[in-house]
Design an enzyme around this catalytic site. Structure first.
Site, short mmCIF file in Angstrom:
data_model
loop_
_atom_site.label_atom_id
_atom_site.label_comp_id
_atom_site.label_asym_id
_atom_site.label_seq_id
_atom_site.Cartn_x
_atom_site.Cartn_y
_atom_site.Cartn_z
N ASP A 63 0.82 -1.20 0.00
CA ASP A 63 0.00 0.00 0.00
C ASP A 63 0.86 1.26 0.00
OD1 ASP A 63 -1.16 -0.95 3.26
OD2 ASP A 63 0.65 0.17 2.73
N LYS A 106 -4.88 2.71 -0.01
CA LYS A 106 -5.01 3.02 1.40
C LYS A 106 -4.51 4.41 1.73
CE LYS A 106 -5.89 -0.74 4.17
NZ LYS A 106 -4.86 -0.89 5.14
N MET A 122 -1.02 9.60 12.07
CA MET A 122 -2.13 10.12 11.24
C MET A 122 -2.73 11.40 11.82
SD MET A 122 -3.93 6.42 10.65
CE MET A 122 -3.50 5.76 12.24
C1 SAM Z 1 -1.92 3.88 8.99
S1 SAM Z 1 -0.59 4.42 9.97
C2 SAM Z 1 0.49 3.06 9.77
C3 SAM Z 1 1.58 3.00 10.80
C4 SAM Z 1 2.56 1.89 10.53
N1 SAM Z 1 1.96 0.63 10.61
C5 SAM Z 1 3.75 1.97 11.50
O1 SAM Z 1 3.92 1.07 12.32
O2 SAM Z 1 4.50 2.93 11.39
C6 SAM Z 1 0.09 5.66 8.98
C7 SAM Z 1 0.75 6.80 9.77
O3 SAM Z 1 2.02 6.38 10.25
C8 SAM Z 1 2.87 7.50 10.32
N2 SAM Z 1 4.04 7.23 9.49
C9 SAM Z 1 4.33 6.10 8.86
N3 SAM Z 1 5.53 6.18 8.24
C10 SAM Z 1 6.00 7.40 8.51
C11 SAM Z 1 7.20 8.10 8.17
N4 SAM Z 1 8.16 7.53 7.42
N5 SAM Z 1 7.36 9.35 8.63
C12 SAM Z 1 6.42 9.95 9.39
N6 SAM Z 1 5.28 9.33 9.74
C13 SAM Z 1 5.07 8.09 9.32
C14 SAM Z 1 2.09 8.70 9.80
O4 SAM Z 1 1.53 9.34 10.91
C15 SAM Z 1 1.02 8.03 8.98
O5 SAM Z 1 -0.11 8.85 8.84
#
Ligand code: SAM
Length: 477
Positions: free
Chosen positions: A249, A271, A384
């Site tokens: 995704d 997604k 998020m």
């Molecule tokens: C649906 S959640 C998934 C989180 C993921 N499973 C994790 O463990 O990081 C998505 C959110 O994770 C955060 N996120 C994921 N990767 C990121 C990154 N490289 N830098 C900043 N925020 C990130 C953001 O807040 C984004 O909106």
């Protein structure tokens, strides 16, 4: 080749070690792993050797070396700090046609000991012919990352089925083909993930059927981490390079996706906020259908699959449908972004706990226990949360958090496009309006944020490599 590589059976045979220091102790440790009988000749023993002697693992003669010490020896190692003694041991051993190794003196050796990767009964040995033991160790450490720890268990399984496979396939060519397929199939992965019983059942099924493999594929729910491909686990990388199909995704960073098998089918399931290429139920069903067609499927997710990743829902369906699966954890955005921006999530002076929450805005509000999140001496990480930032700030202040509380926004953390914006609850919105951070963005609230200036270490390159870091597909937070 300067040396002929062989593996010696030293079980119940006496290896003579001349020398009682740390170097001798290291050789003794290796010989003990191979279940050798060890006799040490040395006026004194270092602490490790003394401990082995006390445990009855070795025998010892407390004096200088004498030629009669060689009488019962099967192989000889000289590891004293006296070159004359080492030379004497080497010459006398060679006179008697005994294999001899003198530590760090290849010219006095008739055998050398390689650097090894021990996945017993699988053992890989690397030698540079004595030219550079350090280089051998560097090569070894590279190979260590490629050879799963479970290879020993896989070899045991192969050994158990050896006779049955031989009886089933009389032609050695068919036998080899069968093993080649099975040792790279789901059977192997079941062994590596600790599902030994299932592996045996699959192996038996494969033997009973005309085709190798049991017809059922499997799903690997793999965490791709926050963006930097260097942060992938060994297991994630191995499975990504094996899978026939990759279902990924938006959050999966391009360089991470690049690590999947070149010829694997790639299915984008979207997604992004308010725009799903595929609904969650459809993704769940897709995984089941692919596995039932016999495919090995990597379901690749950003960060850790079990942290705001809906991983639980996906494997719930797999489990109900009897599809084998395994989950590979990964570095979640909070750990990755915190580390790469120099913000420790806990710190003895500032935060004794850390809480991960979703800042996802639904119908203009965020349903969280704000009273609890407003407590002092903690760090709160919002996933998020970019769109809902005004609500987050309002609620925290309403529940008693000082408007001067430090806050950080980390954009595309751990990637070459990482940007860190810091301020206070009172000032951050103006910064966001001015800087327009791009998703994905993580928000960290707490006193620990003030350490960022001092502890920041990660520098993004001036000119990012093209396509190297941007998330896949259109972005929105
Ligand atoms: C649906 S959640 C998934 C989180 C993921 N499973 C994790 O463990 O990081 C998505 C959110 O994770 C955060 N996120 C994921 N990767 C990121 C990154 N490289 N830098 C900043 N925020 C990130 C953001 O807040 C984004 O909106």
């Amino acid at each position: 080749m300067d040396f002929f590589p062989i593996f010696l059976d030293v079980k119940n045979r006496t290896s003579l070690v001349v020398g009682g220091g740390d170097v001798a102790a290291r050789k003794v440790t290796l010989l003990l792993k191979a279940q050798g009988k060890i006799h040490v000749v040395s006026p004194t023993l270092c602490a490790d050797l003394q401990a082995s002697l006390d445990k009855g693992l070795i025998t010892h003669t407390a004096r200088e070396f004498q030629s009669t010490d060689l009488d019962d020896a099967y192989l000889v190692i000289a590891a004293t700090n006296d070159p004359a003694v080492n030379r004497q041991v080497s010459e006398q051993a060679r006179d008697r046609h005994l294999p001899v190794n003198v530590v760090d003196q290849p010219e006095l050796c008739t055998f050398i000991t390689p650097s090894i990767i021990d996945r017993s009964p699988v053992v890989a040995a690397i030698s540079t012919g004595g030219a550079s033991p350090v280089l051998a160790r560097i090569i070894r450490s590279r190979l260590e990352t490629l050879i799963p720890a479970g290879y020993g268990r896989l070899a045991e399984l192969a050994n158990r089925f050896r006779d049955r496979v031989k009886a089933r396939f009389q032609d050695p060519k068919d036998r080899r083909l069968f093993w080649e397929k099975i040792l790279q199939s789901g059977v192997a992965e079941r062994v590596f993930s600790g599902h030994i019983e299932e592996a045996y059942i699959s192996m038996q099924r494969a033997l009973d059927s005309t085709e190798p493999g049991d017809g059922m594929g499997e799903v690997y729910l793999v965490g791709g981490g926050p963006g930097d491909p260097d942060l992938l686990t060994f297991r994630a990388l191995r499975l990504m390079q094996q899978a026939d199909v990759v279902v990924y995704d938006r959050l999966v960073a391009a360089p991470v996706l690049e690590m999947t098998r070149r010829d694997a089918e790639r299915i984008y399931v979207g997604k992004e906020r308010d725009h799903h290429a595929m609904r969650q139920e459809e993704i769940n069903q897709l995984l089941v259908d692919l596995a039932k067609k016999g495919k090995r499927v990597v379901r690749l997710k950003g960060g850790d699959p079990f942290i705001f990743g809906r991983g639980g829902e996906e494997i719930d369906t797999l489990s109900a449908e009897g599809v084998p699966f395994q989950v590979v954890p990964a570095i979640t955005a909070a750990s990755g972004c915190a580390a790469y921006s120099g913000i420790p999530l806990t710190h003895r002076d500032y935060a004794q706990s850390v809480t991960f929450v979703t800042g996802h805005l639904k119908d203009g509000s965020i349903n969280l226990n704000w009273g609890q999140l407003a407590q002092p001496h903690q760090t709160v990480v919002f996933y998020m949360g970019l769109v809902g930032l005004p609500v987050i700030i309002e609620k925290l202040i309403e529940h008693g958090v000082s408007p001067e509380m430090p806050i950080a926004l980390i954009q595309q953390g751990t990637t070459e496009k990482q940007k860190v914006f810091t301020g206070t609850l009172a000032s951050i919105q103006a910064i966001v309006e001015r800087e327009q951070p791009k998703p994905p963005t993580l928000i960290i609230v707490g006193e620990v944020v003030q350490l960022q200036e001092k502890l920041s270490w990660y520098k993004t390159p001036e000119v990012p490599r093209r396509g190297a870091t941007s998330p896949i597909g259109p972005t929105a937070d």
